[in-house]
Design a protein around this motif. Structure first.
Motif, mmCIF file in Angstrom:
data_model
loop_
_atom_site.group_PDB
_atom_site.id
_atom_site.type_symbol
_atom_site.label_atom_id
_atom_site.label_comp_id
_atom_site.label_asym_id
_atom_site.label_seq_id
_atom_site.Cartn_x
_atom_site.Cartn_y
_atom_site.Cartn_z
ATOM 1 N N LYS A 42 0.807 -1.223 0.000
ATOM 2 C CA LYS A 42 0.000 0.000 0.000
ATOM 3 C C LYS A 42 0.837 1.268 0.000
ATOM 4 C CE LYS A 42 -4.026 1.998 2.348
ATOM 5 N NZ LYS A 42 -5.005 1.823 3.453
ATOM 6 N N HIS A 43 2.005 1.232 0.655
ATOM 7 C CA HIS A 43 2.713 2.491 0.905
ATOM 8 C C HIS A 43 4.134 2.564 0.344
ATOM 9 C CE1 HIS A 43 -0.518 3.736 3.595
ATOM 10 N NE2 HIS A 43 -0.410 2.592 4.254
ATOM 11 N N ALA A 44 4.670 1.496 -0.224
ATOM 12 C CA ALA A 44 6.056 1.545 -0.704
ATOM 13 C C ALA A 44 6.193 2.515 -1.871
ATOM 14 C CB ALA A 44 6.534 0.159 -1.107
ATOM 15 N N ARG A 45 7.361 3.151 -1.952
ATOM 16 C CA ARG A 45 7.640 4.105 -3.028
ATOM 17 C C ARG A 45 8.052 3.400 -4.303
ATOM 18 N NH1 ARG A 45 12.296 6.564 -4.957
ATOM 19 N NH2 ARG A 45 13.554 5.385 -3.456
ATOM 20 N N THR A 46 8.782 2.292 -4.166
ATOM 21 C CA THR A 46 9.298 1.571 -5.328
ATOM 22 C C THR A 46 8.369 0.414 -5.693
ATOM 23 O OG1 THR A 46 10.673 0.169 -3.906
ATOM 24 C CG2 THR A 46 11.673 2.187 -4.767
ATOM 25 N N PRO A 47 8.445 -0.077 -6.926
ATOM 26 C CA PRO A 47 7.542 -1.159 -7.353
ATOM 27 C C PRO A 47 7.737 -2.425 -6.526
ATOM 28 C CG PRO A 47 8.617 -0.134 -9.246
ATOM 29 C CD PRO A 47 9.307 0.391 -8.035
ATOM 30 N N PHE A 48 6.649 -3.163 -6.360
ATOM 31 C CA PHE A 48 6.722 -4.415 -5.610
ATOM 32 C C PHE A 48 7.335 -5.496 -6.493
ATOM 33 C CE2 PHE A 48 5.223 -8.436 -3.897
ATOM 34 C CZ PHE A 48 5.472 -8.267 -2.542
ATOM 35 N N ARG A 49 8.366 -6.172 -5.949
ATOM 36 C CA ARG A 49 9.036 -7.245 -6.679
ATOM 37 C C ARG A 49 9.027 -8.490 -5.803
ATOM 38 N NH1 ARG A 49 14.647 -4.650 -8.515
ATOM 39 N NH2 ARG A 49 14.900 -6.739 -9.395
ATOM 40 N N GLU A 50 8.485 -9.558 -6.324
ATOM 41 C CA GLU A 50 8.269 -10.763 -5.531
ATOM 42 C C GLU A 50 9.585 -11.346 -5.036
ATOM 43 O OE1 GLU A 50 5.980 -13.111 -3.406
ATOM 44 O OE2 GLU A 50 5.111 -11.682 -4.830
ATOM 45 N N ASP A 51 10.631 -11.329 -5.857
ATOM 46 C CA ASP A 51 11.904 -11.918 -5.432
ATOM 47 C C ASP A 51 12.523 -11.124 -4.291
ATOM 48 O OD1 ASP A 51 12.254 -9.769 -7.164
ATOM 49 O OD2 ASP A 51 14.190 -10.496 -7.907
ATOM 50 N N VAL A 52 12.411 -9.797 -4.337
ATOM 51 C CA VAL A 52 12.921 -8.964 -3.245
ATOM 52 C C VAL A 52 12.131 -9.239 -1.976
ATOM 53 C CG1 VAL A 52 13.235 -6.594 -2.428
ATOM 54 C CG2 VAL A 52 13.719 -7.170 -4.818
ATOM 55 N N TRP A 53 10.806 -9.329 -2.115
ATOM 56 C CA TRP A 53 9.964 -9.574 -0.948
ATOM 57 C C TRP A 53 10.296 -10.912 -0.289
ATOM 58 C CZ3 TRP A 53 7.302 -7.745 2.785
ATOM 59 C CH2 TRP A 53 6.485 -8.593 3.519
ATOM 60 N N ARG A 54 10.432 -11.958 -1.073
ATOM 61 C CA ARG A 54 10.708 -13.279 -0.502
ATOM 62 C C ARG A 54 12.037 -13.280 0.259
ATOM 63 N NH1 ARG A 54 8.843 -15.321 -5.498
ATOM 64 N NH2 ARG A 54 11.019 -15.655 -6.144
ATOM 65 N N SER A 55 13.033 -12.664 -0.318
ATOM 66 C CA SER A 55 14.346 -12.606 0.335
ATOM 67 C C SER A 55 14.271 -11.822 1.638
ATOM 68 C CB SER A 55 15.367 -11.975 -0.614
ATOM 69 O OG SER A 55 16.616 -11.826 0.013
ATOM 70 N N LEU A 56 13.558 -10.707 1.615
ATOM 71 C CA LEU A 56 13.435 -9.879 2.813
ATOM 72 C C LEU A 56 12.629 -10.590 3.893
ATOM 73 C CD1 LEU A 56 14.083 -7.045 3.993
ATOM 74 C CD2 LEU A 56 11.902 -6.268 3.037
ATOM 75 N N ALA A 57 11.528 -11.236 3.489
ATOM 76 C CA ALA A 57 10.614 -11.864 4.451
ATOM 77 C C ALA A 57 11.261 -13.033 5.190
ATOM 78 C CB ALA A 57 9.344 -12.329 3.745
ATOM 79 N N GLU A 58 12.286 -13.622 4.620
ATOM 80 C CA GLU A 58 12.974 -14.720 5.311
ATOM 81 C C GLU A 58 13.575 -14.263 6.643
ATOM 82 O OE1 GLU A 58 15.844 -16.277 2.659
ATOM 83 O OE2 GLU A 58 14.376 -17.203 1.289
#
Length: 517
Positions: free
Chosen positions: A89-105
């Motif tokens: 909802k609030h991120a400035r940059t586009p959502f990227r699934e690979d970045v999210w998965r790596s971060l969420a770990e």
């Protein structure tokens, strides 16, 4: 930009990079952040999205971890879903699934209250486990996105659990959101408690305005250009106006705002920091100590006029039209007491007693429900000592000005006189405008992106230390005491206007007028 998923190469590990090579960004080393107050608006709307944006820009280490601490009965997956929704909802940059998965770990969650000793013991076990599982290296930042009343108890719990004590070669840092106390004595007490647990260089006091690109550009404007600095003084400057105007009301913040008011909420921190950056001398370098030393000199030299009744003004919005919509007044807001005397508008005149600024008044103003949302610093120059034109040729000519726009349209405007095309000699004001969006292809990062990265890097120039906080309260406390001794309520102004008429009179007594942003 370092693409997520590729190996991260820092300056230290790149043999081809020289120490002053700016082609590679600064990337945080192994670390984690523990966030207290993860259920609050600030965490959901600003902090979590900023962390994702940093990851998306390749500025976080591969093993970076985020630990949430709150009362909620969540597990790690529940916390990850909350962060996911906030980022979407609030991120400035586009959502990227690979970045999210790596971060969420690296997401972890610890349930507990701020006074729950066992919860902090569990938090210590979680942090230790991250060092082993994620390679965070014993480096941990604790972000206190919580009410100020809990700062001291949380710091004491961090100390009792051993979380505040780094092993040799590692670091522990604490991040504190404003307000830093509610007056000088409470600020001093808070500083004593926090700095008894963390060394002063490990305490990061967040003023998000100092993370904005345009605020930092003020230093570049002044000290990287020969054009401006020679006239940046009392020989040429008539006065300075610093404005932070909001077009919104208090929303759901009545519980906080009615105890604080506009002056403590904005002038004590944001506007006095902007004043210090505007008036400071050139530092010997842009290290934290050098920049802070110059800001402290300015704050030490600030003086209040003798007649505070004439030099200050406070107001309160009443019902009116905002953007074509009818809105209620402050006393009609949910949670505001009927007999409240809290101001939603504050204007203050101060002087800076230095050779550079002697005789130049600084006018600071802030308010809710004003004409538009804008923050700006306007350096207004004296008129030319002699004009070789007829009075009718220059009757529409005002003062030259340099206006640094902090938000929302970031940039710089210069106002000067120019001849109107035609056969007559007529001089009018024109503007020359620089906008970040038009001049640079890369969009400006959010302030919290810069500030969070600086915390992880241990780079403190943009963070005020306790001396600056205490000096700011020394300036504001006499004004607040003067208002409290006055039985009169704040002056009314309709929502959607630019404040009470008494604020305009404050300027007219000095032969000046507020700028209309």
């Amino acid at each position: 930009m370092v693409e997520p998923g590729l190996p991260v190469v820092t300056a230290e590990h790149n043999p081809l990079r020289q120490p002053d090579d700016k082609r590679l960004p600064r990337i945080a080393g192994p670390c984690s952040m523990v966030m207290f107050g993860v259920t609050g608006d600030l965490a959901r709307k600003k902090l979590m999205p900023a962390i994702y944006d940093l990851a998306n820009r390749g500025l976080l280490p591969p093993g970076f971890s985020l630990v949430g601490f709150a009362r909620r009965d969540w597990d790690d997956q529940d916390f990850a879903e909350v962060v996911h929704d906030s980022v979407r909802k609030h991120a400035r940059t586009p959502f990227r699934e690979d970045v999210w998965r790596s971060l969420a770990e690296g997401f972890r969650f610890v349930q507990g209250a701020f006074d729950d000793t066992e919860a902090f013991t569990q938090l210590a076990r979680t942090v230790t486990a991250l060092d082993e599982e994620r390679g965070t290296g014993g480096n941990h930042a604790f972000y206190l996105s919580i009410p100020p009343g809990w700062f001291a108890p949380v710091c004491e719990q961090l100390q009792a659990s051993g979380l505040s004590d780094p092993r040799p070669g590692t670091w522990r840092r604490v991040v504190i959101e404003k307000p830093f106390g509610h007056d000088l004595s409470s600020a001093q007490e808070l500083n004593d408690i926090v700095e008894s647990v963390f060394p002063p260089d490990s305490v990061f006091r967040i003023d998000h305005y100092l993370g904005k690109e345009t605020v930092q550009n003020l230093l570049a404007l002044r000290f990287a250009n020969q054009l401006f600095e020679p006239v940046w003084n009392a020989n040429y400057v008539d006065h300075v106006q610093i404005t932070m105007a909001e077009d919104i009301g208090i929303g759901g913040r009545a519980g906080y705002y009615d105890e604080v008011g506009a002056a403590k909420d904005v002038i004590q921190n944001h506007l006095l920091q902007l004043l210090a950056l505007t008036a400071m001398e050139e530092p010997v370098g842009f290290t934290a100590d050098a920049v802070r030393a110059e800001k402290e000199k300015v704050l030490t030299s600030v003086r209040l006029p003798e007649d505070l009744s004439a030099a200050t003004c406070r107001g309160r919005y009443t019902a009116g039209r905002q953007g074509g919509e009818l809105v209620g007044g402050y006393l009609e807001e949910d949670g505001v007491a009927e007999d409240s005397t809290t101001e939603t508008y504050a204007a203050v005149t101060v002087d800076v007693h230095t050779r550079r600024w002697a005789g130049v008044p600084f006018y600071l103003r802030t308010g809710k429900r004003l004409g538009k949302r804008v923050t700006e610093i306007a350096v207004v120059f004296k008129r030319a000592p002699h004009l070789p034109f007829t009075s009718t040729a220059t009757e529409q000519l005002g003062h030259n000005a340099i206006v640094i726009r902090v938000q929302p349209d970031e940039g710089v405007t210069m106002r000067f006189g120019s001849k109107v095309p035609g056969t007559q000699m007529e001089v009018r004001d024109v503007t020359m405008d620089f906008g970040y969006g038009a001049s640079f292809t890369e969009s400006s990062p959010e302030a919290y992106e810069r500030l969070i990265l600086d915390v992880l890097l241990g780079d403190p120039p943009l963070f005020p230390r306790h001396e600056e906080v205490e000096l700011s309260w020394k300036i504001l406390d006499p004004i607040v005491a003067h208002w409290e001794a006055d039985d009169r309520a704040p002056h009314d102004y309709p929502a959607g206007t630019w404040g009470p008429p008494q604020a305009d009179e404050l300027m007219r007594r000095d032969g000046r007028e507020w700028r209309l942003p």
